[in-house]
Design an enzyme around this catalytic site. Structure first.
Site, PDB file in Angstrom:
ATOM      1  N   ASP A   1     -90.316  29.431  87.337  1.00  0.00           N
ATOM      2  CA  ASP A   1     -89.240  28.444  87.501  1.00  0.00           C
ATOM      3  C   ASP A   1     -88.942  28.161  88.979  1.00  0.00           C
ATOM      4  OD1 ASP A   1     -89.140  28.339  84.813  1.00  0.00           O
ATOM      5  OD2 ASP A   1     -86.992  28.704  84.619  1.00  0.00           O
TER       6      ASP A   1
ATOM      7  N   ASN B   1     -91.092  24.088  82.352  1.00  0.00           N
ATOM      8  CA  ASN B   1     -89.995  24.271  81.376  1.00  0.00           C
ATOM      9  C   ASN B   1     -88.770  24.810  82.109  1.00  0.00           C
ATOM     10  OD1 ASN B   1     -88.748  24.236  78.925  1.00  0.00           O
ATOM     11  ND2 ASN B   1     -89.780  26.044  78.090  1.00  0.00           N
TER      12      ASN B   1
ATOM     13  N   SER C   1     -74.132  23.867  80.156  1.00  0.00           N
ATOM     14  CA  SER C   1     -73.366  23.807  81.400  1.00  0.00           C
ATOM     15  C   SER C   1     -74.245  23.325  82.546  1.00  0.00           C
ATOM     16  CB  SER C   1     -72.774  25.178  81.722  1.00  0.00           C
ATOM     17  OG  SER C   1     -73.823  26.073  82.001  1.00  0.00           O
TER      18      SER C   1
ATOM     19  N   ASP D   1     -77.047  34.259  78.062  1.00  0.00           N
ATOM     20  CA  ASP D   1     -78.438  34.739  78.129  1.00  0.00           C
ATOM     21  C   ASP D   1     -78.545  36.223  77.795  1.00  0.00           C
ATOM     22  OD1 ASP D   1     -79.445  32.303  78.693  1.00  0.00           O
ATOM     23  OD2 ASP D   1     -79.666  32.621  80.853  1.00  0.00           O
TER      24      ASP D   1
ATOM     25  N   GLU E   1     -85.235  27.527  75.846  1.00  0.00           N
ATOM     26  CA  GLU E   1     -86.695  27.484  75.882  1.00  0.00           C
ATOM     27  C   GLU E   1     -87.278  27.280  74.477  1.00  0.00           C
ATOM     28  OE1 GLU E   1     -84.833  29.024  77.879  1.00  0.00           O
ATOM     29  OE2 GLU E   1     -85.797  29.374  79.826  1.00  0.00           O
TER      30      GLU E   1
ATOM     31  N   HIS F   1     -89.473  33.633  77.789  1.00  0.00           N
ATOM     32  CA  HIS F   1     -89.482  34.892  78.528  1.00  0.00           C
ATOM     33  C   HIS F   1     -88.475  35.895  77.965  1.00  0.00           C
ATOM     34  CE1 HIS F   1     -86.038  33.301  81.236  1.00  0.00           C
ATOM     35  NE2 HIS F   1     -86.187  32.461  80.234  1.00  0.00           N
ATOM     36  N   ARG F   2     -87.297  35.404  77.565  1.00  0.00           N
ATOM     37  CA  ARG F   2     -86.260  36.356  77.111  1.00  0.00           C
ATOM     38  C   ARG F   2     -86.612  36.979  75.760  1.00  0.00           C
ATOM     39  NH1 ARG F   2     -83.220  36.430  81.167  1.00  0.00           N
ATOM     40  NH2 ARG F   2     -82.619  34.511  82.223  1.00  0.00           N
TER      41      ARG F   2
ATOM     42  N   LYS G   1     -91.876  33.357  83.718  1.00  0.00           N
ATOM     43  CA  LYS G   1     -90.849  32.336  83.986  1.00  0.00           C
ATOM     44  C   LYS G   1     -89.756  32.873  84.910  1.00  0.00           C
ATOM     45  CE  LYS G   1     -88.487  28.736  81.415  1.00  0.00           C
ATOM     46  NZ  LYS G   1     -87.284  28.483  82.131  1.00  0.00           N
TER      47      LYS G   1
ATOM     48  N   SER H   1     -98.739  78.762  56.146  1.00  0.00           N
ATOM     49  CA  SER H   1     -97.484  79.029  55.456  1.00  0.00           C
ATOM     50  C   SER H   1     -96.890  80.385  55.869  1.00  0.00           C
ATOM     51  CB  SER H   1     -97.781  79.030  53.956  1.00  0.00           C
ATOM     52  OG  SER H   1     -96.618  79.232  53.256  1.00  0.00           O
ATOM     53  N   ALA H   2     -95.599  80.404  56.067  1.00  0.00           N
ATOM     54  CA  ALA H   2     -94.835  81.620  56.381  1.00  0.00           C
ATOM     55  C   ALA H   2     -95.213  82.258  57.715  1.00  0.00           C
ATOM     56  CB  ALA H   2     -94.930  82.645  55.249  1.00  0.00           C
TER      57      ALA H   2
ATOM     58  N   LYS I   1     -93.382  79.160  61.795  1.00  0.00           N
ATOM     59  CA  LYS I   1     -93.332  77.950  62.633  1.00  0.00           C
ATOM     60  C   LYS I   1     -92.020  77.194  62.472  1.00  0.00           C
ATOM     61  CE  LYS I   1     -96.052  75.488  59.271  1.00  0.00           C
ATOM     62  NZ  LYS I   1     -95.780  76.543  58.275  1.00  0.00           N
TER      63      LYS I   1
HETATM   64  N1  LIG Z   1     -92.131  86.417  64.560  1.00  0.00           N
HETATM   65  C1  LIG Z   1     -91.498  86.725  63.432  1.00  0.00           C
HETATM   66  N2  LIG Z   1     -91.292  87.981  63.114  1.00  0.00           N
HETATM   67  C2  LIG Z   1     -90.680  88.318  61.973  1.00  0.00           C
HETATM   68  N3  LIG Z   1     -90.226  87.422  61.063  1.00  0.00           N
HETATM   69  C3  LIG Z   1     -90.406  86.124  61.339  1.00  0.00           C
HETATM   70  C4  LIG Z   1     -91.065  85.724  62.530  1.00  0.00           C
HETATM   71  N4  LIG Z   1     -91.100  84.383  62.505  1.00  0.00           N
HETATM   72  C5  LIG Z   1     -90.497  83.987  61.358  1.00  0.00           C
HETATM   73  N5  LIG Z   1     -90.073  85.039  60.664  1.00  0.00           N
HETATM   74  C6  LIG Z   1     -89.443  84.992  59.341  1.00  0.00           C
HETATM   75  O1  LIG Z   1     -90.438  84.654  58.411  1.00  0.00           O
HETATM   76  C7  LIG Z   1     -89.905  83.852  57.390  1.00  0.00           C
HETATM   77  C8  LIG Z   1     -90.774  82.614  57.256  1.00  0.00           C
HETATM   78  O2  LIG Z   1     -90.577  81.818  58.418  1.00  0.00           O
HETATM   79  P1  LIG Z   1     -90.582  80.280  58.357  1.00  0.00           P
HETATM   80  O3  LIG Z   1     -89.904  79.802  57.124  1.00  0.00           O
HETATM   81  O4  LIG Z   1     -90.083  79.830  59.651  1.00  0.00           O
HETATM   82  O5  LIG Z   1     -92.128  80.032  58.250  1.00  0.00           O
HETATM   83  P2  LIG Z   1     -92.910  78.677  58.106  1.00  0.00           P
HETATM   84  O6  LIG Z   1     -94.180  78.848  58.796  1.00  0.00           O
HETATM   85  O7  LIG Z   1     -92.087  77.551  58.539  1.00  0.00           O
HETATM   86  O8  LIG Z   1     -93.133  78.640  56.557  1.00  0.00           O
HETATM   87  P3  LIG Z   1     -93.435  77.397  55.598  1.00  0.00           P
HETATM   88  O9  LIG Z   1     -94.124  76.416  56.415  1.00  0.00           O
HETATM   89  O10 LIG Z   1     -94.326  77.941  54.578  1.00  0.00           O
HETATM   90  O11 LIG Z   1     -92.131  76.982  55.096  1.00  0.00           O
HETATM   91  C9  LIG Z   1     -88.461  83.590  57.747  1.00  0.00           C
HETATM   92  O12 LIG Z   1     -87.613  84.428  57.034  1.00  0.00           O
HETATM   93  C10 LIG Z   1     -88.390  83.926  59.229  1.00  0.00           C
HETATM   94  O13 LIG Z   1     -87.117  84.403  59.602  1.00  0.00           O
HETATM   95  N1  LIG Z   2     -97.659  68.487  58.144  1.00  0.00           N
HETATM   96  C1  LIG Z   2     -97.797  69.092  56.943  1.00  0.00           C
HETATM   97  C2  LIG Z   2     -96.769  69.856  56.413  1.00  0.00           C
HETATM   98  C3  LIG Z   2     -96.953  70.413  55.196  1.00  0.00           C
HETATM   99  N2  LIG Z   2     -98.104  70.231  54.515  1.00  0.00           N
HETATM  100  C4  LIG Z   2     -98.308  70.762  53.183  1.00  0.00           C
HETATM  101  C5  LIG Z   2     -99.009  72.058  53.208  1.00  0.00           C
HETATM  102  C6  LIG Z   2     -98.030  73.054  52.657  1.00  0.00           C
HETATM  103  O1  LIG Z   2     -98.728  73.872  51.724  1.00  0.00           O
HETATM  104  C7  LIG Z   2     -96.932  72.214  52.029  1.00  0.00           C
HETATM  105  C8  LIG Z   2     -95.536  72.739  52.278  1.00  0.00           C
HETATM  106  O2  LIG Z   2     -95.383  72.948  53.661  1.00  0.00           O
HETATM  107  P1  LIG Z   2     -94.408  74.088  54.271  1.00  0.00           P
HETATM  108  O3  LIG Z   2     -93.023  73.672  53.924  1.00  0.00           O
HETATM  109  O4  LIG Z   2     -94.795  75.346  53.638  1.00  0.00           O
HETATM  110  O5  LIG Z   2     -94.644  74.045  55.738  1.00  0.00           O
HETATM  111  O6  LIG Z   2     -97.062  70.930  52.546  1.00  0.00           O
HETATM  112  C9  LIG Z   2     -99.088  69.493  55.074  1.00  0.00           C
HETATM  113  O7  LIG Z   2    -100.151  69.333  54.474  1.00  0.00           O
HETATM  114  N3  LIG Z   2     -98.913  68.914  56.265  1.00  0.00           N
END
Ligand SMILES: Nc1ncnc2c1ncn2[C@@H]1O[C@H](COP(=O)(O)OP(=O)(O)OP(=O)(O)O)[C@@H](O)[C@H]1O
Ligand SMILES: Nc1ccn([C@H]2C[C@H](O)[C@@H](COP(=O)(O)O)O2)c(=O)n1
Length: 642
Positions: free
Chosen positions: A40, A83, A160, A313, A341, A385-386, A411, A436-437, A440
């Site tokens: 412009d 423009n 205006s 604007d 515009e 542009h806006r 512009k 699992s367990a 995490k």
């Molecule tokens: N480093 C550790 N030492 C001892 N116990 C733990 C540790 N980390 C986690 N826990 C315990 O283990 C159990 C399972 O943990 P958590 O539910 O966080 O696992 P996860 O990997 O998220 O499982 P999932 O994905 O299957 O749900 C919980 O009771 C938690 O307090």
């Molecule tokens: N990103 C993910 C999360 C979970 N899953 C699947 C695999 C597990 O067996 C189920 C339950 O998960 P959890 O709560 O135990 O972490 O879900 C997956 O495939 N991808």
């Protein structure tokens, strides 16, 4: 995406083009500093040079303009003004009263933008202007005027810029002229810029330039004895409308974002955008020529109902910021958007709907209700542009946004996307995957709390979908139905609570049966694809800690830190056993160990997104660690990569 950083604003378009024309009309030489470099202003510079005005570039956005004292040396010329409304309207008025023959044209859209009210006003003073296309619209043929009359009526309720053009040109007549504004004057802040710039060049309009406070905007007099005189040097303020995108970015993306070049002391009405953004909850500090913004303390903007006459604007920026508000935002008194515009109300409504918003548009208002999740979309920009700059903000929704024809920002702000990129960063994600367990979830949650970040338990999404399927009697192998269900179910996480279709979910989510069901449906590619966007939507400023199986490999491959958190199957079975017992649930350690092994097998062997240590992920074996040690280890690895 988050926003943080400092932006030095380009010069204001409105001020730049006014100053260039006034410097050309003045007696004496004016050095203009911090001029906006854009399409412009290029149109205005080209036009002035064609008219015989000497304009020299001094480098660093400074120009020396040798004024012609109201008498353009070239008396016959064809001007192409693209423009650029801020060039077309004022030049029409100035040339109509300057005693030459000129043809003024622009791009096709310019020829659809009305100018009849300005032409009618100039004709009352004896101007000779003919329409070369449609009545009331450019292109125009201007011939020397035979000046008559001392009163002119001009409409103030369409644009205006008609009044601005008239005000700037009237001192060329050499006689006092009364202006009567017909209809309510819109966009008064732009008239205030015009008056302020004219005053810099020595011309005051009675009473608008002289009387302080509330004004009667229906009448004024441009006295006949005043002539434009060069102020020697003039600095162009940073563009307050351009500031709005960065202020909104800071408010949505965390902040702090600091803009330099415009602040508390400004002649531009759009600086008041900052006040409206703070009504939406943004936290804003101001200095004389800077402003700094942080997101609302609550993390979410508030919806507002606003008459936008004072920020026509910058109000467009509020329309897109409304996508991040907690309810329906209504912006009214924006009829002038329809003759800009593009028809900006229609364009805004169409594009906001593409990202999922519910939008109602009226002749002079727009109502925006944000979607639960902003969708990815390809945004059309209508050579406006806006539109392009506003919709860059939709990227804060996390789903990404494609801006078509992004170069239209030239512009007013050719470097816009480079500057936007400098102050925006991908929201950091810490991905914690593992079997699992392994712990995490526990570790991820604590890391998120320690860093003030959001948390995503992606396994819970698969578990919830499994539960929803079982409630609806959908078989866990029915891939298409499950994928469709994934798109429909309403899943909400709030604090520690989880809601499925509006009902709070309890311990049934954490049973081994729910885990096994989740593991089965998680092996289905269409289900995984359907849950992808839902997971990515958790990525919000200031950061996300996400746990699952494929966080690092598939969902957030650009995570800043990738951890593969594991423990021996025996340690995990023992942890799960304790966990279930603590919750008062029955458990058998041998069965748990068998179940964990079966789940590991299924999760690691499936064809899509199998559980594995992703490329770039670092191993964290927590078998010998307690929870606190595991958390500290993740935090120290994050500090190392941050
Ligand atoms: N480093 C550790 N030492 C001892 N116990 C733990 C540790 N980390 C986690 N826990 C315990 O283990 C159990 C399972 O943990 P958590 O539910 O966080 O696992 P996860 O990997 O998220 O499982 P999932 O994905 O299957 O749900 C919980 O009771 C938690 O307090
Ligand atoms: N990103 C993910 C999360 C979970 N899953 C699947 C695999 C597990 O067996 C189920 C339950 O998960 P959890 O709560 O135990 O972490 O879900 C997956 O495939 N991808």
């Amino acid at each position: 995406m988050s926003a943080r950083g400092t932006v030095r604003l380009p010069g204001s378009k409105s001020i730049s083009n006014r100053v260039l024309l006034l410097a050309a009309l003045a007696q004496g030489t004016t050095t203009v500093r911090d001029l906006l470099h854009s399409d412009d202003t290029e149109r205005m510079l080209d036009a002035l040079r064609t008219l015989g005005v000497v304009v020299e570039s001094l480098g660093d956005n400074a120009y020396r303009v040798t004024g012609c004292g109201g008498n353009f040396p070239v008396k016959q010329a064809k001007l192409f003004l693209g423009n650029a409304g801020t060039a077309f309207r004022p030049l029409t008025a100035a040339l109509a009263l300057s005693g030459g023959s000129y043809e003024l044209s622009g791009v096709p859209r310019m020829h659809e933008r009305p100018i009849g009210d300005l032409v009618d006003a100039l004709r009352q003073l004896g101007a000779d202007i003919r329409y070369l296309g449609n009545e009331g619209f450019p292109p125009l043929q201007i011939s020397p005027a035979k000046l008559v009359g001392d009163t002119v009526k001009v409409r103030g309720d369409v644009s205006s810029q008609f009044l601005t053009g008239l005000l700037m040109a009237l001192p060329l007549t050499g006689k006092a002229v009364n202006i009567e504004v017909v209809g309510e004057l819109i966009s008064k802040p732009y008239i205030k810029i015009t008056l302020a710039m004219m005053a810099h060049f020595g011309v005051k309009v009675w009473p608008w330039s002289i009387v302080e406070g509330e004004l009667d905007w229906q009448h004024c007099v441009v006295p006949g004895v005043q002539r434009y005189q060069s102020p020697d040097t003039i600095y162009v303020e940073g563009d307050a409308s351009s500031a709005s995108y960065f202020l909104a970015a800071g408010a949505i993306g965390g902040g702090p974002v600091r803009i330099e070049g415009v602040g508390r002391v400004s002649v531009q009405g759009d600086v008041r955008f900052a006040d409206e953004l703070s009504r939406m909850g943004a936290r804003i500090e101001k200095g004389e020529n800077w402003m700094e913004v942080h997101a609302p303390a609550s993390g979410k903007l508030k919806a507002i109902d606003l008459d936008c006459n004072h920020i026509p604007d910058a109000a467009m920026t509020l329309a897109v910021a409304a996508l991040f508000a907690d309810g329906t935002t209504r912006l009214s008194n924006i009829a002038s958007w329809r003759v800009k515009e593009t028809d900006r109300i229609a364009a805004m409504a169409t594009e906001l709907r593409k990202v999922g918003a519910t939008v109602e548009e009226g002749a002079d208002y727009i109502r925006i209700t944000p979607p639960a999740r902003i969708k990815h979309a390809a945004i059309d920009t209508y050579d406006d542009h806006r539109m392009a700059m506003c919709f860059s903000l939709a990227a804060f929704g996390g789903a990404g946004v494609r801006i078509n024809d992004p170069k239209c920002v030239a512009k007013t702000f050719p470097e816009y996307f480079a500057e936007f990129a400098k102050v925006t960063q991908a929201v950091p994600v810490i991905a914690i995957d593992g079997p699992s367990a392994s712990g995490k979830g526990t570790v991820a949650q604590r890391v998120a709390t320690a860093l003030g970040m959001h948390y995503l338990d992606s396994g819970a999404l698969y578990r919830l979908l499994g539960l929803a399927a079982q409630k609806r009697g959908i078989a866990l192998e029915a891939e298409d139905k499950l994928a469709e269900l994934a798109g429909q179910v309403d899943i909400r996480f709030e604090g520690e609570g989880i809601w499925l279709d509006g009902v709070k979910v309890g311990d049934e989510l954490r049973t081994e049966e729910a885990g096994a069901a989740a593991s089965r449906i998680a092996a289905l590619p269409k289900v995984r694809a359907a849950l992808l966007d839902k997971q990515r939507a958790f990525r919000r400023a200031p950061g996300l800690v996400a746990d699952g199986r494929d966080m690092a490999s598939v969902v957030f491959p650009d995570s800043v830190l990738k951890i593969f958190l594991t423990a021996s199957a025996e340690a995990r079975a023992e942890r799960r056993y304790k966990q279930l017992k603590e919750k008062g649930m029955s458990a058998n350690i041998a069965a748990l160990l068998q179940d964990i092994r079966a789940r590991d097998e299924r999760d690691t062997q499936r064809s899509v997104a199998p559980l594995q240590q992703a490329q770039g992920a670092s191993l964290l074996d927590t078998t010998p660690l307690n929870i606190e040690q595991a958390v500290q280890e993740v935090l120290s690895r994050y500090r190392a990569v941050k």
